[in-house]
Write an enzyme that holds these catalytic residues in place. Structure first.
Site, PDB file in Angstrom:
ATOM      1  N   ASN A  81       8.727   0.423  11.471  1.00  7.55           N
ATOM      2  CA  ASN A  81      10.095   0.506  12.011  1.00  7.55           C
ATOM      3  C   ASN A  81      11.122   1.021  10.997  1.00  7.55           C
ATOM      4  O   ASN A  81      12.051   1.726  11.348  1.00  7.55           O
ATOM      5  CB  ASN A  81      10.528  -0.828  12.621  1.00  7.55           C
ATOM      6  CG  ASN A  81      10.535  -1.954  11.624  1.00  7.55           C
ATOM      7  OD1 ASN A  81       9.864  -1.895  10.585  1.00  7.55           O
ATOM      8  ND2 ASN A  81      11.262  -2.998  11.908  1.00  7.55           N
TER       9      ASN A  81
ATOM     10  N   GLU B 239       6.751 -11.032   5.045  1.00  6.97           N
ATOM     11  CA  GLU B 239       8.003 -10.833   5.805  1.00  6.97           C
ATOM     12  C   GLU B 239       7.579 -10.475   7.217  1.00  6.97           C
ATOM     13  O   GLU B 239       7.085  -9.378   7.462  1.00  6.97           O
ATOM     14  CB  GLU B 239       8.825  -9.693   5.181  1.00  6.97           C
ATOM     15  CG  GLU B 239       9.301  -9.956   3.765  1.00  6.97           C
ATOM     16  CD  GLU B 239      10.390 -11.018   3.679  1.00  6.97           C
ATOM     17  OE1 GLU B 239      10.828 -11.525   4.733  1.00  6.97           O
ATOM     18  OE2 GLU B 239      10.788 -11.348   2.552  1.00  6.97           O
TER      19      GLU B 239
ATOM     20  N   CYS C 230      13.086  -6.355  12.935  1.00  7.20           N
ATOM     21  CA  CYS C 230      12.694  -7.757  12.852  1.00  7.20           C
ATOM     22  C   CYS C 230      13.903  -8.643  13.137  1.00  7.20           C
ATOM     23  O   CYS C 230      13.777  -9.697  13.750  1.00  7.20           O
ATOM     24  CB  CYS C 230      12.095  -8.060  11.484  1.00  7.20           C
ATOM     25  SG  CYS C 230      13.130  -7.542  10.102  1.00  7.20           S
TER      26      CYS C 230
ATOM     27  N   GLU D  99      12.172 -11.772  -0.349  1.00  7.87           N
ATOM     28  CA  GLU D  99      12.393 -10.518  -1.077  1.00  7.87           C
ATOM     29  C   GLU D  99      13.877 -10.485  -1.444  1.00  7.87           C
ATOM     30  O   GLU D  99      14.679 -11.244  -0.923  1.00  7.87           O
ATOM     31  CB  GLU D  99      12.052  -9.319  -0.183  1.00  7.87           C
ATOM     32  CG  GLU D  99      10.547  -9.147   0.011  1.00  7.87           C
ATOM     33  CD  GLU D  99      10.165  -7.844   0.710  1.00  7.87           C
ATOM     34  OE1 GLU D  99      10.819  -7.481   1.686  1.00  7.87           O
ATOM     35  OE2 GLU D  99       9.192  -7.208   0.249  1.00  7.87           O
TER      36      GLU D  99
HETATM   37  P1  NAD Z   1       1.647  -4.891  12.114  1.00  8.37           P
HETATM   38  O1  NAD Z   1       1.489  -6.283  11.642  1.00  8.37           O
HETATM   39  O2  NAD Z   1       0.853  -4.413  13.261  1.00  8.37           O
HETATM   40  O3  NAD Z   1       1.328  -3.850  10.936  1.00  8.37           O
HETATM   41  C1  NAD Z   1       1.992  -3.899   9.680  1.00  8.37           C
HETATM   42  C2  NAD Z   1       1.121  -3.234   8.635  1.00  8.37           C
HETATM   43  O4  NAD Z   1      -0.064  -3.997   8.447  1.00  8.37           O
HETATM   44  C3  NAD Z   1       0.643  -1.821   8.975  1.00  8.37           C
HETATM   45  O5  NAD Z   1       0.666  -1.040   7.805  1.00  8.37           O
HETATM   46  C4  NAD Z   1      -0.787  -2.055   9.454  1.00  8.37           C
HETATM   47  O6  NAD Z   1      -1.606  -0.918   9.305  1.00  8.37           O
HETATM   48  C5  NAD Z   1      -1.220  -3.168   8.513  1.00  8.37           C
HETATM   49  N1  NAD Z   1      -2.332  -3.988   8.990  1.00  8.37           N
HETATM   50  C6  NAD Z   1      -2.755  -4.191  10.249  1.00  8.37           C
HETATM   51  N2  NAD Z   1      -3.790  -5.066  10.263  1.00  8.37           N
HETATM   52  C7  NAD Z   1      -4.020  -5.426   8.978  1.00  8.37           C
HETATM   53  C8  NAD Z   1      -4.946  -6.319   8.343  1.00  8.37           C
HETATM   54  N3  NAD Z   1      -5.827  -7.024   9.040  1.00  8.37           N
HETATM   55  N4  NAD Z   1      -4.874  -6.442   7.010  1.00  8.37           N
HETATM   56  C9  NAD Z   1      -3.953  -5.770   6.281  1.00  8.37           C
HETATM   57  N5  NAD Z   1      -3.061  -4.910   6.816  1.00  8.37           N
HETATM   58  C10 NAD Z   1      -3.083  -4.746   8.160  1.00  8.37           C
HETATM   59  O7  NAD Z   1       3.216  -4.720  12.375  1.00  8.37           O
HETATM   60  P2  NAD Z   1       3.982  -3.454  12.973  1.00  8.37           P
HETATM   61  O8  NAD Z   1       3.681  -3.389  14.433  1.00  8.37           O
HETATM   62  O9  NAD Z   1       3.723  -2.275  12.100  1.00  8.37           O
HETATM   63  O10 NAD Z   1       5.506  -3.887  12.741  1.00  8.37           O
HETATM   64  C11 NAD Z   1       6.242  -4.647  13.668  1.00  8.37           C
HETATM   65  C12 NAD Z   1       6.332  -6.087  13.221  1.00  8.37           C
HETATM   66  O11 NAD Z   1       6.819  -6.167  11.903  1.00  8.37           O
HETATM   67  C13 NAD Z   1       7.300  -6.898  14.076  1.00  8.37           C
HETATM   68  O12 NAD Z   1       6.744  -8.159  14.360  1.00  8.37           O
HETATM   69  C14 NAD Z   1       8.512  -7.069  13.169  1.00  8.37           C
HETATM   70  O13 NAD Z   1       9.333  -8.172  13.455  1.00  8.37           O
HETATM   71  C15 NAD Z   1       7.868  -7.140  11.826  1.00  8.37           C
HETATM   72  N6  NAD Z   1       8.797  -6.764  10.761  1.00  8.37           N
HETATM   73  C16 NAD Z   1       9.236  -7.747   9.904  1.00  8.37           C
HETATM   74  C17 NAD Z   1      10.152  -7.438   8.913  1.00  8.37           C
HETATM   75  C18 NAD Z   1      10.668  -8.489   7.969  1.00  8.37           C
HETATM   76  O14 NAD Z   1      11.237  -8.119   6.952  1.00  8.37           O
HETATM   77  N7  NAD Z   1      10.482  -9.766   8.247  1.00  8.37           N
HETATM   78  C19 NAD Z   1      10.613  -6.135   8.793  1.00  8.37           C
HETATM   79  C20 NAD Z   1      10.150  -5.168   9.665  1.00  8.37           C
HETATM   80  C21 NAD Z   1       9.228  -5.493  10.652  1.00  8.37           C
END
Ligand code: NAD
Length: 490
Positions: free
Chosen positions: A166, A262, A296, A470
């Site tokens: 995102n 996060e 998020c 962070e």
């Molecule tokens: P996601 O968890 O699907 O993927 C995030 C990352 O993790 C990607 O690079 C993905 O390839 C990797 N990944 C997937 N499976 C993995 C595994 N088993 N081991 C290690 N890495 C793995 O999330 P998304 O769909 O890319 O992002 C959306 C989510 O992120 C939403 O829930 C949002 O709220 C959250 N988010 C949180 C913050 C924060 O700062 N708290 C910021 C932005 C987004």
């Protein structure tokens, strides 16, 4: 310049600006750009056309990056803090000189409107510079006649940074800056949906850091688990969904890697009965639909005092109707597409619930036909409080409006979730709002605003929204061991 289609239907990269080539994308291992036999590509979500090819890293690539990172760690840890700060700041300047190219790339890969992509770049620079300029000196805890006790912060070692789709550049750089300034090498793994900006900032970093200090690997779904399971890293800094965060933590537990997680959020806004409706309702709509709800910290549950509910809803509806949906390179667009087909289908599932769960739609409710992944901003009027749209994080521009009658009831409803990332309270009386704010279970709580993050302050989640923080000095410390040094004077 908008991306343009080539003969084979793939969209070409954006133009070269400031000297960086925004048309080819590589892994960065041990200071060198490298490709892989197999490649893949992301999709421009506004057109559903292919973006340029990127590497699909193998386990051999992982081994090479781990070895280079381990090798770089010793020397980088010994490099004086001031020199590391200088390198990070010089890297920020270089990103700034390529800002326009990065912003266009972000619109092309993520879908967000160009002006919001430019904002992502500005905020990225602010974060890098803030983190680089913070100091982490040795603390003198005790100084007595016969002894001194000091606390030193020493680098943990090689770190893996995993980013979501995102805010691909901002979230990548938010990991690189504090990690390397405190003396740790980092391997970045961008999301397979948005690999481009992350790979490019790491490529650019090679001008300022020794080989192996800042590396990047692009790949498919196997790559993340390979990185978290590898014994070499001392830490994984992960931003993404709560479900994946749990898998990351489980994998890291095997070698007791440090983790910062996060994760997702289901942020409430509590709108008290003394607000100026005309001023506050448009702001709340903006904070729900910014980045097409893919934040998020987007407002995902809006609790409005029943005394002002109807007028507040109508004002939100009026404002929402003015928000233009379209391709990010078009003028005046507020909502770009949903970033990828998987998320698009998930968000559309909440629209199907309009019929199956019998939601009342205050505005929106119908989506345009493809090929882009566009969703109309939609407000659901007082759904049941246990309905999907209230309980889950849609991560798209569809939001429920709910009511309450007392401050206590609002607090209870807002806290009724496993998430705890952000929250806000809106009121004409800051003291009353602050009293409510202090009762909310969330890592960042705002009064009369939301999402206004300052990188000098810690950022993290309560409950299933994360572990650790962070930003701020605490963010620097999260990349360090704390060593207590007892010095006997005689
Ligand atoms: P996601 O968890 O699907 O993927 C995030 C990352 O993790 C990607 O690079 C993905 O390839 C990797 N990944 C997937 N499976 C993995 C595994 N088993 N081991 C290690 N890495 C793995 O999330 P998304 O769909 O890319 O992002 C959306 C989510 O992120 C939403 O829930 C949002 O709220 C959250 N988010 C949180 C913050 C924060 O700062 N708290 C910021 C932005 C987004």
């Amino acid at each position: 310049m908008a991306p343009h289609a080539t003969e084979n239907g793939a969209t070409n990269g954006t133009s070269q600006s400031g000297g960086l080539d925004f048309t080819t994308f590589s892994n960065v291992i041990d200071g060198k750009l490298s490709s892989t036999q197999k490649t893949r590509h992301g999709i421009n979500p506004a057109t559903a056309k292919a973006n340029p090819e990127v590497p699909v890293s193998t386990q051999e690539d992982v081994e090479s990056a781990m070895a280079a990172g381990k090798k770089a760690a010793k020397q980088w840890a010994k490099t004086p803090y001031a020199e590391r700060q200088k390198a990070v700041l010089a890297w920020a300047d270089a990103i700034e000189s390529e800002k326009d190219g990065f912003a266009k790339l972000l619109t092309q890969e993520q879908g967000k409107p160009l002006h919001f992509a430019a904002f992502e770049m500005d905020f990225t620079l602010q974060i890098i510079r803030t983190m680089a300029n913070l100091e982490l000196p040795t603390e003198e805890i005790i100084d007595e006649a016969d002894r001194k006790v000091l606390v030193r912060y020493t680098p943990l070692g090689l770190t893996v940074g995993i980013a979501p789709w995102n805010y691909p550049v901002l979230l990548t750089c938010s990991k690189i800056a504090p990690c390397v300034v405190t003396g740790n090498p980092i391997i970045i793994k961008p999301s397979p949906f948005t690999p481009y900006g992350g790979l490019k900032v790491v490529e650019l970093a090679q001008r300022f850091f020794p080989p192996g200090v800042v590396q990047a690997l692009s790949g498919d779904d196997s790559l993340g688990p390979w990185l978290t399971a590898h014994p070499a890293p001392a830490k994984v800094s992960f931003t993404g969904s709560s479900a994946t965060g749990k898998r990351v933590m489980e994998s890291c537990a095997k070698t007791l890697k440090r983790v910062t997680l996060e994760l997702g959020g289901n942020d409430p806004a509590i709108v008290l009965d003394d607000v100026n409706v005309d001023e506050v309702a448009p702001k709340i709509a903006t904070l729900a639909f910014l980045n097409s709800g893919q934040i998020c910290l987007a407002l995902k549950r809006i609790f409005v005092h029943e005394k002002i509910y109807e007028s507040f809803r109508d004002k939100m509806v009026e404002h929402t109707k003015t928000l233009k949906v379209g391709e990010g390179f078009e003028k005046d667009v507020f909502l770009g597409p949903i970033q990828n087909s998987m998320q698009y289908e998930r968000v559309k599932g909440f629209f199907e619930a309009i019929d199956t769960e019998k939601y009342n739609v205050a505005v929106g409710g119908k989506n345009p036909e493809g090929p882009g992944y566009f969703i109309t901003p939609t407000i659901i009027d007082r759904p049941k409080e246990d309905s999907r749209i209230v309980v889950e994080e849609p991560f798209g521009p569809i939001v429920p409006l709910l009511t309450f009658s007392t401050d206590e009831e609002a607090i209870e409803k807002a806290n009724n979730t496993n998430y705890g990332l952000g929250a806000s309270v809106w009121s004409g009386d800051v003291e009353r709002a602050a009293k409510v704010a202090k009762e909310l279970e969330a890592g960042s709580v705002w009064v009369n605003t939301h999402f206004e993050i300052d990188p000098r302050a810690p950022f993290g989640g309560f409950k299933e929204s994360g572990i650790g923080t962070e930003f701020g000095v605490g963010g620097l410390k999260s990349y360090c061991n704390s060593q207590t040094l007892y010095l006997k004077k005689k």
